[in-house]
Design a protein around this motif. Sequence first.
Motif, PDB file in Angstrom:
ATOM      1  N   ARG A  10      29.927 -26.380  37.383  1.00  0.00           N
ATOM      2  CA  ARG A  10      29.995 -26.679  36.233  1.00  0.00           C
ATOM      3  C   ARG A  10      30.485 -28.764  36.351  1.00  0.00           C
ATOM      4  O   ARG A  10      30.846 -28.733  35.418  1.00  0.00           O
ATOM      5  CB  ARG A  10      30.605 -26.062  35.673  1.00  0.00           C
ATOM      6  N   ALA A  11      30.120 -29.234  37.566  1.00  0.00           N
ATOM      7  CA  ALA A  11      30.472 -30.495  38.001  1.00  0.00           C
ATOM      8  C   ALA A  11      29.502 -31.243  38.568  1.00  0.00           C
ATOM      9  O   ALA A  11      29.333 -30.175  40.218  1.00  0.00           O
ATOM     10  CB  ALA A  11      32.038 -30.823  38.688  1.00  0.00           C
ATOM     11  N   GLU A  16      25.176 -33.183  32.616  1.00  0.00           N
ATOM     12  CA  GLU A  16      25.209 -33.663  31.485  1.00  0.00           C
ATOM     13  C   GLU A  16      26.845 -33.793  31.060  1.00  0.00           C
ATOM     14  O   GLU A  16      27.009 -32.030  31.161  1.00  0.00           O
ATOM     15  CB  GLU A  16      24.483 -33.049  30.390  1.00  0.00           C
ATOM     16  N   THR A  17      27.642 -34.365  30.493  1.00  0.00           N
ATOM     17  CA  THR A  17      28.995 -33.462  29.879  1.00  0.00           C
ATOM     18  C   THR A  17      29.167 -32.633  29.395  1.00  0.00           C
ATOM     19  O   THR A  17      27.962 -32.455  28.419  1.00  0.00           O
ATOM     20  CB  THR A  17      28.810 -34.802  29.173  1.00  0.00           C
ATOM     21  N   LEU A  41      18.068 -25.442  35.305  1.00  0.00           N
ATOM     22  CA  LEU A  41      18.928 -25.633  33.674  1.00  0.00           C
ATOM     23  C   LEU A  41      19.553 -25.541  33.327  1.00  0.00           C
ATOM     24  O   LEU A  41      20.965 -25.794  34.133  1.00  0.00           O
ATOM     25  CB  LEU A  41      17.610 -24.642  32.743  1.00  0.00           C
ATOM     26  N   GLN A  42      20.127 -26.872  32.181  1.00  0.00           N
ATOM     27  CA  GLN A  42      21.651 -27.120  31.815  1.00  0.00           C
ATOM     28  C   GLN A  42      21.565 -26.527  30.310  1.00  0.00           C
ATOM     29  O   GLN A  42      20.855 -26.925  30.053  1.00  0.00           O
ATOM     30  CB  GLN A  42      21.603 -28.386  31.544  1.00  0.00           C
ATOM     31  N   ILE A  43      23.124 -25.994  30.317  1.00  0.00           N
ATOM     32  CA  ILE A  43      23.293 -24.984  29.387  1.00  0.00           C
ATOM     33  C   ILE A  43      24.401 -25.372  28.431  1.00  0.00           C
ATOM     34  O   ILE A  43      25.405 -25.491  30.189  1.00  0.00           O
ATOM     35  CB  ILE A  43      22.674 -23.386  29.341  1.00  0.00           C
ATOM     36  N   PRO A  44      24.744 -25.453  27.665  1.00  0.00           N
ATOM     37  CA  PRO A  44      26.049 -25.636  26.906  1.00  0.00           C
ATOM     38  C   PRO A  44      27.372 -25.269  27.562  1.00  0.00           C
ATOM     39  O   PRO A  44      26.724 -23.449  28.198  1.00  0.00           O
ATOM     40  CB  PRO A  44      26.179 -25.932  25.419  1.00  0.00           C
TER      41      PRO A  44
END
Length: 84
Positions: A10-11, A16-17, A41-44
């Motif tokens: 998460r950091a 991505e922010t 992968l990055q997810i919101p």
Amino acid sequence: MSLKLLGVRRAGENLETGHAELTVALAGNDGETPWSGTLTLQIPDQELVLHKSFEVKTLAERALLQVLTTYQLTAGTKTPPKVE
């Protein structure tokens, strides 16, 4: 086929922010050839909380479902997935 959530970040660098990074191990067999790999992968961030409201039971399943759905939606369009 098997899916295993290896980690959630998460950091950190290159994140991505407002997003979390999932790393999922996948393995399977198409009837002829066994295969395995890792999907990152990055997810919101809100997906981490919302995933329990979907029919899928794990973040690993949700991540794979998002990739497959996106591929299916774009494969038949005028702008198919970019393959490099």
